[in-house]
Scaffold this active site. Sequence first.
Site, PDB file in Angstrom:
ATOM      1  N   ASP A  57     -37.621  22.034  52.373  1.00 60.73           N
ATOM      2  CA  ASP A  57     -36.584  22.715  50.413  1.00 60.73           C
ATOM      3  C   ASP A  57     -36.652  21.737  49.886  1.00 60.73           C
ATOM      4  O   ASP A  57     -37.156  20.898  48.599  1.00 60.73           O
ATOM      5  CB  ASP A  57     -35.565  22.790  50.724  1.00 60.73           C
ATOM      6  CG  ASP A  57     -34.774  23.807  51.062  1.00 60.73           C
ATOM      7  OD1 ASP A  57     -35.733  24.584  50.840  1.00 60.73           O
ATOM      8  OD2 ASP A  57     -33.918  24.591  51.962  1.00 60.73           O
ATOM      9  N   TYR A  77     -30.719  30.552  48.350  1.00 63.08           N
ATOM     10  CA  TYR A  77     -29.467  30.232  49.108  1.00 63.08           C
ATOM     11  C   TYR A  77     -28.657  28.638  48.696  1.00 63.08           C
ATOM     12  O   TYR A  77     -29.688  27.772  47.570  1.00 63.08           O
ATOM     13  CB  TYR A  77     -29.610  29.439  50.500  1.00 63.08           C
ATOM     14  CG  TYR A  77     -29.595  30.560  51.193  1.00 63.08           C
ATOM     15  CD1 TYR A  77     -28.334  30.167  52.031  1.00 63.08           C
ATOM     16  CD2 TYR A  77     -30.279  31.008  52.728  1.00 63.08           C
ATOM     17  CE1 TYR A  77     -27.699  30.899  53.061  1.00 63.08           C
ATOM     18  CE2 TYR A  77     -30.323  31.264  53.445  1.00 63.08           C
ATOM     19  CZ  TYR A  77     -28.470  31.849  53.901  1.00 63.08           C
ATOM     20  OH  TYR A  77     -28.391  32.595  54.728  1.00 63.08           O
TER      21      TYR A  77
END
Length: 762
Positions: free
Chosen positions: A385, A470
Amino acid sequence: MFIFIFLSLWTLLVMGREEGGVGSEEGVGKQCHPSLPPRCPSRSPSDQPWTHPDQSQLFADLSREELTTVMSFLTQQLGPDLVDAAQARPSDNCVFSVELQLPPKAAALAHLDRGSPPPAREALAIVFFGGQPQPNVTELVVGPLPQPSYMRDVTVERHGGPLPYYRRPVLLREYLDIDQMIFNRELPQAAGVLHHCCSYKQGGQKLLTMNSAPRGVQSGDRSTWFGIYYNITKGGPYLHPVGLELLVDHKALDPADWTVQKVFFQGRYYENLAQLEEQFEAGQVNVVVIPDDGTGGFWSLKSQVPPGPTPPLQFHPQGPRFSVQGNRVASSLWTFSFGLGAFSGPRVFDVRFQGERLAYEISLQEAGAVYGGNTPAAMLTRYMDSGFGMGYFATPLIRGVDCPYLATYMDWHFVVESQTPKTLHDAFCVFEQNKGLPLRRHHSDFLSHYFGGVAQTVLVFRSVSTMLNYDYVWDMVFYPNGAIEVKLHATGYISSAFLFGAARRYGNQVGEHTLGPVHTHSAHYKVDLDVGGLENWVWAEDMAFVPTAIPWSPEHQIQRLQVTRKQLETEEQAAFPLGGASPRYLYLASKQSNKWGHPRGYRIQTVSFAGGPMPQNSPMERAFSWGRYQLAITQRKETEPSSSSVFNQNDPWTPTVDFSDFINNETIAGKDLVAWVTAGFLHIPHAEDIPNTVTVGNGVGFFLRPYNFFDQEPSMDSADSIYFREGQDAGSCEINPLACLPQAATCAPDLPVFSHGGYPEY
């Protein structure tokens, strides 16, 4: 004395607002009606003992003014060919990002501890040079701020050579061009089959693309599998795949040269969309029709029931017991500086307990997710990420949900994919919270009768990153006994895949045509502890049963429990593989001793249920090599500032940063040390993850706990302590501070009007 009060009814507060109480200069409301309570103080009492010992902005993220100055300087230095990153094509030159260049530790400590001049304040810029004969990515350090006069290329110094252009993160403009290619050029070639399965109409708005990564199978690739999903505008589209995925090669500098290399549709592969359409027209494609209102199940986050009674509320009867000045937080026990890396996420610096530094830096480095499945995007996906930006994709914190309603909220300014600074409102929150649990307590019923204890009240620093589907809640929690907890909670929508064939080998069915694919979540942290100074040693302690003859009955034997102790000498000895054996007690110790002759130490205690590490024979494992270890301790080096890189995501086969290189068997005895901690969990999605995964049971992290650092439990000095004994009047305010609540907490909190930080524009 300060105590949190729980309110389960809103009536008192609503009455106070409706009657129009007016706040005084001290933040205490005047009563407009004799039956209404006064407003609680909105600011800390002036006689509170905490201070901000250092007003230095060493670790403060760049201000809007500084970001503007740096962008102006870069524009002047780099020339007229510079394009706004928001509009840049692959063949353009653009500034991708600007953020704080962290100062060298030695210079920072010289300033903080010895009064030396502060190190130069600098910015780090990432620039894409797509318009050069050899396109590349360059890192530039700009300084000194606030009036920059130099620009230094540090790419070779940091990375050993130029950064290949294909490693660059994907710009929003590139995604938009890919979407235009898919919807305007590609999907019309399969209009028949798509209309049959998915109510497709050219120019319609019912479908959208979902990204995956990495982008290919070897260094130099820039080919991404894009899944096609229903565009569910009032809920998450992430749960509604239609079964179509396209492998798009977008490496060429000219979008006109991008191509679709492969097509996957509902369980079968095709060379292109024209072939899919041809076989459909010939009756050779068994099409699963997907309803155009989604693939079934509950997907909206809008509740179907009316609001109920107001939930409990925590407030400060005598005003907050902490303060925030700039990026510095201070309470009676703790002080620290906070920030947000555009790519690496939340971080704190110069963490002190009762004035003594415990940690120079505690920072998130990377968050990874590895997926399984039988669709191409699911089976290939390995997210890092930082490659997207855990600061860049931070979201505004919602008052009363993400943080307590009365928390203190702070903004964050950034430049990513833009020529001008942007502001993320309410990017951080800080709050004090009564956890509803005693920190310690004892009620004595034998020999003597007394009660002593203290509530577990903590100071929390929080931010949230939303990585497309998410949401990660990042916490750093500071306890009154000198412990620090670092924690990650996962929530949001799962990433789903089309259900077909043997899909249940890879997860659970969560919708009529939807699979919840198995995946792992892992976060990696840098913990630069300075326990009693810079020179630290690593100790491992555990237990062992040792057969021993009973001294008073030597013909009998017992298995006697004893402590085992070992000093770890090298980085190899202090690197503990994920899933392998590790000492139950591992701590960094100082050369100083406490009153009892033990080295002052801080223990690292992980709370993690991580899935297995990526096999080392995987060609992209080196980009995830931090995930090999649940804990590793290395010498601190300025040349090893981070365990991952924003560039690893798009070239994991030749990673820009390979954490395993940090572990090279150097000595760790009496050195400035860094602990690198991995925390994570395995997630096999199930019905209860729809529509959202909940945070319950999905929280992992680690504790930093004092281990012989003090001479006794430090909360014994807490002003929140309670003690009374038999024969004393426990209901007396002079004996028991809790008895003061009827007088001290008769105010109503002055609640700010609800506000929302808005929806960031990327």
